[in-house]
Design a protein around this motif. Structure first.
Motif, PDB file in Angstrom:
ATOM      1  N   ILE A   1       6.222   2.228   3.237  1.00  0.00           N
ATOM      2  CA  ILE A   1       5.572   1.333   4.193  1.00  0.00           C
ATOM      3  C   ILE A   1       6.292   0.005   4.286  1.00  0.00           C
ATOM      4  O   ILE A   1       6.471  -0.538   5.371  1.00  0.00           O
ATOM      5  CB  ILE A   1       4.091   1.136   3.820  1.00  0.00           C
ATOM      6  N   GLY A   2       6.737  -0.492   3.158  1.00  0.00           N
ATOM      7  CA  GLY A   2       7.486  -1.741   3.178  1.00  0.00           C
ATOM      8  C   GLY A   2       8.704  -1.639   4.068  1.00  0.00           C
ATOM      9  O   GLY A   2       8.980  -2.526   4.885  1.00  0.00           O
TER      10      GLY A   2
ATOM     11  N   LEU B   1       7.733  -1.333   7.677  1.00  0.00           N
ATOM     12  CA  LEU B   1       7.335  -2.628   8.205  1.00  0.00           C
ATOM     13  C   LEU B   1       8.541  -3.434   8.667  1.00  0.00           C
ATOM     14  O   LEU B   1       8.594  -3.911   9.796  1.00  0.00           O
ATOM     15  CB  LEU B   1       6.568  -3.411   7.139  1.00  0.00           C
ATOM     16  N   VAL B   2       9.507  -3.583   7.779  1.00  0.00           N
ATOM     17  CA  VAL B   2      10.677  -4.401   8.098  1.00  0.00           C
ATOM     18  C   VAL B   2      11.440  -3.836   9.289  1.00  0.00           C
ATOM     19  O   VAL B   2      11.789  -4.558  10.223  1.00  0.00           O
ATOM     20  CB  VAL B   2      11.616  -4.509   6.876  1.00  0.00           C
TER      21      VAL B   2
ATOM     22  N   MET C   1       7.986  -6.784   0.198  1.00  0.00           N
ATOM     23  CA  MET C   1       6.543  -6.506   0.172  1.00  0.00           C
ATOM     24  C   MET C   1       5.880  -7.135  -1.052  1.00  0.00           C
ATOM     25  O   MET C   1       6.480  -7.911  -1.727  1.00  0.00           O
ATOM     26  CB  MET C   1       6.371  -4.993   0.134  1.00  0.00           C
TER      27      MET C   1
ATOM     28  N   ALA D   1       1.954  -9.922   9.039  1.00  0.00           N
ATOM     29  CA  ALA D   1       2.415  -8.528   9.045  1.00  0.00           C
ATOM     30  C   ALA D   1       2.465  -7.973   7.626  1.00  0.00           C
ATOM     31  O   ALA D   1       2.012  -6.858   7.356  1.00  0.00           O
ATOM     32  CB  ALA D   1       3.781  -8.423   9.706  1.00  0.00           C
TER      33      ALA D   1
ATOM     34  N   ALA E   1       0.460  -4.844   5.721  1.00  0.00           N
ATOM     35  CA  ALA E   1       1.128  -3.812   4.943  1.00  0.00           C
ATOM     36  C   ALA E   1       0.507  -3.704   3.559  1.00  0.00           C
ATOM     37  O   ALA E   1       0.316  -2.620   3.027  1.00  0.00           O
ATOM     38  CB  ALA E   1       2.618  -4.118   4.829  1.00  0.00           C
TER      39      ALA E   1
ATOM     40  N   VAL F   1      -2.756  -1.865   3.670  1.00  0.00           N
ATOM     41  CA  VAL F   1      -2.491  -0.445   3.835  1.00  0.00           C
ATOM     42  C   VAL F   1      -2.082   0.164   2.509  1.00  0.00           C
ATOM     43  O   VAL F   1      -2.574   1.224   2.105  1.00  0.00           O
ATOM     44  CB  VAL F   1      -1.384  -0.205   4.870  1.00  0.00           C
ATOM     45  N   LEU F   2      -1.199  -0.535   1.810  1.00  0.00           N
ATOM     46  CA  LEU F   2      -0.750  -0.024   0.519  1.00  0.00           C
ATOM     47  C   LEU F   2      -1.927   0.130  -0.426  1.00  0.00           C
ATOM     48  O   LEU F   2      -2.025   1.110  -1.166  1.00  0.00           O
ATOM     49  CB  LEU F   2       0.290  -0.974  -0.080  1.00  0.00           C
TER      50      LEU F   2
ATOM     51  N   LEU G   1      -3.810   3.210   0.640  1.00  0.00           N
ATOM     52  CA  LEU G   1      -3.030   4.399   0.345  1.00  0.00           C
ATOM     53  C   LEU G   1      -3.019   4.674  -1.143  1.00  0.00           C
ATOM     54  O   LEU G   1      -3.122   5.819  -1.578  1.00  0.00           O
ATOM     55  CB  LEU G   1      -1.600   4.228   0.855  1.00  0.00           C
TER      56      LEU G   1
END
Lengths: 135, 135
Positions: A28-29, A32-33, B1, B8, B12, B15-16, B19
Motif C-alpha cells: 500500500i505504501g 500510494l506513492v 509510510m 494521503a 494509507a 488502511v494499513l 488490513l
DNA sequence: CCGTATCCGAAAAGATACTG
DNA sequence: CAGTATCTTTTCGGATACGG
C-alpha cells in the motif's frame, strides 16, 4: 472458504484475492506513492520509510506482475527506472478509501474494545493466581 | 509510510491498520460465516475449510479483542460457545464489498497481466541461456 | 543507479496430543 | 465441545555483498 461455491463465499474469495495482493507490509505504501505520479527506485526507497532494498524490489515485482504498476526503463547512464500506478491500481486505491472510512469511524471503538479485552484478560489471569476468595 | 503526516499518508495508515486486522489468512473467512449468524467453534472449524484448531482459536481471539466478534458461553454440558459478528464487523464487511467489486471487475485483467509477465520472464530466462543470436 | 543473490533470524502457520 | 500446549515446518522480512 476457498471453494467459492455460494455467492457469499465467492465474494469472500475475491476479497481474499485482493487482500493477498495488497496486504503485504509494503504494497500500500508503494501504491500510494506511485499513485501520486511516477517514482524512481531510490525515490521509493526513501519515501517508503523503513523498507529494505530486497523488499522494495520484491514488492515492486509483484505489483508489476499483477498489472498494478508499470515499470519504465530509460536506457541512460546512470540507469533510470520509473514506476507508475496503472489505472486499475488507481481504481483500487479508491476502493481502499472505503476501508479508510470504516477505519476512521471505528478506530476509537476498536481501541476501547482492545483495552476492555486486555483488562478482562488481566483480571482473569490474576484470578487464576489467587483463586476462590469468594468462599 | 508509517509517519502518517500528509492527509494521503494518513489515509494509507488507516488502511494499513484495517488490513492488519483483517488480512490474516483466516479472518475474512470467519467474519463471513459469523456475519450470517451465530456460529459455534466446531461449526466454524468445518465451514472455514482447511483451518487448524490452533489458527481458529487464535484468529477468533484476535477478532474478539478488536471488538469484531462477540463470544457467548453457555454453561451447559457439553459446553456451547457462540461467535457472532458485531455491528462494526458487519459494517466492515459492507466496506469489503467495494473491494469485491474491484476484484470482480479486474480479475481477468490481473490474470492476463500475470500471464504476460510470466511469459516475458520465461523468454528473458531463455534469452539468457542462448544469448546474442542477433549478430 | 538499479537492482540480484545469499544468509539468517523472527514470525506465521500446520499437526496433534491433551484437558476441563 | 471447546479449547490449550507443544513441536515442526514454512514463509516473511532484514542486512548486505556483489553485478550490469
Amino acid at each position: 472458504m476457498q471453494q467459492c461455491e455460494t455467492p457469499a463465499a465467492q465474494a469472500a474469495c475475491s476479497v481474499l484475492e485482493v487482500l493477498g495482493r495488497v496486504s503485504g507490509k509494503w504494497s500500500i505504501g508503494i501504491l500510494l506513492v506511485t499513485t501520486q505520479g511516477p517514482a524512481r527506485f531510490t525515490e521509493l526507497e526513501r519515501q517508503v520509510k523503513g523498507i529494505s532494498r530486497r523488499m522494495l524490489t520484491l514488492t515492486l515485482r509483484n505489483l508489476e506482475r499483477d498489472g498494478l504498476l508499470t515499470r519504465t526503463v530509460y536506457p541512460t547512464v546512470p540507469p533510470k527506472v520509473e514506476y507508475t500506478a496503472t489505472p486499475m491500481a488507481r481504481e483500487l486505491y479508491d476502493s481502499l478509501l472505503s476501508l479508510t472510512g470504516w477505519a476512521e469511524r471505528h478506530l476509537h471503538e476498536i481501541d476501547r474494545a482492545r483495552a476492555d479485552y486486555d483488562a478482562e484478560a488481566a483480571v482473569a489471569a490474576d484470578g487464576a493466581r489467587t483463586p476462590a476468595l469468594t468462599g
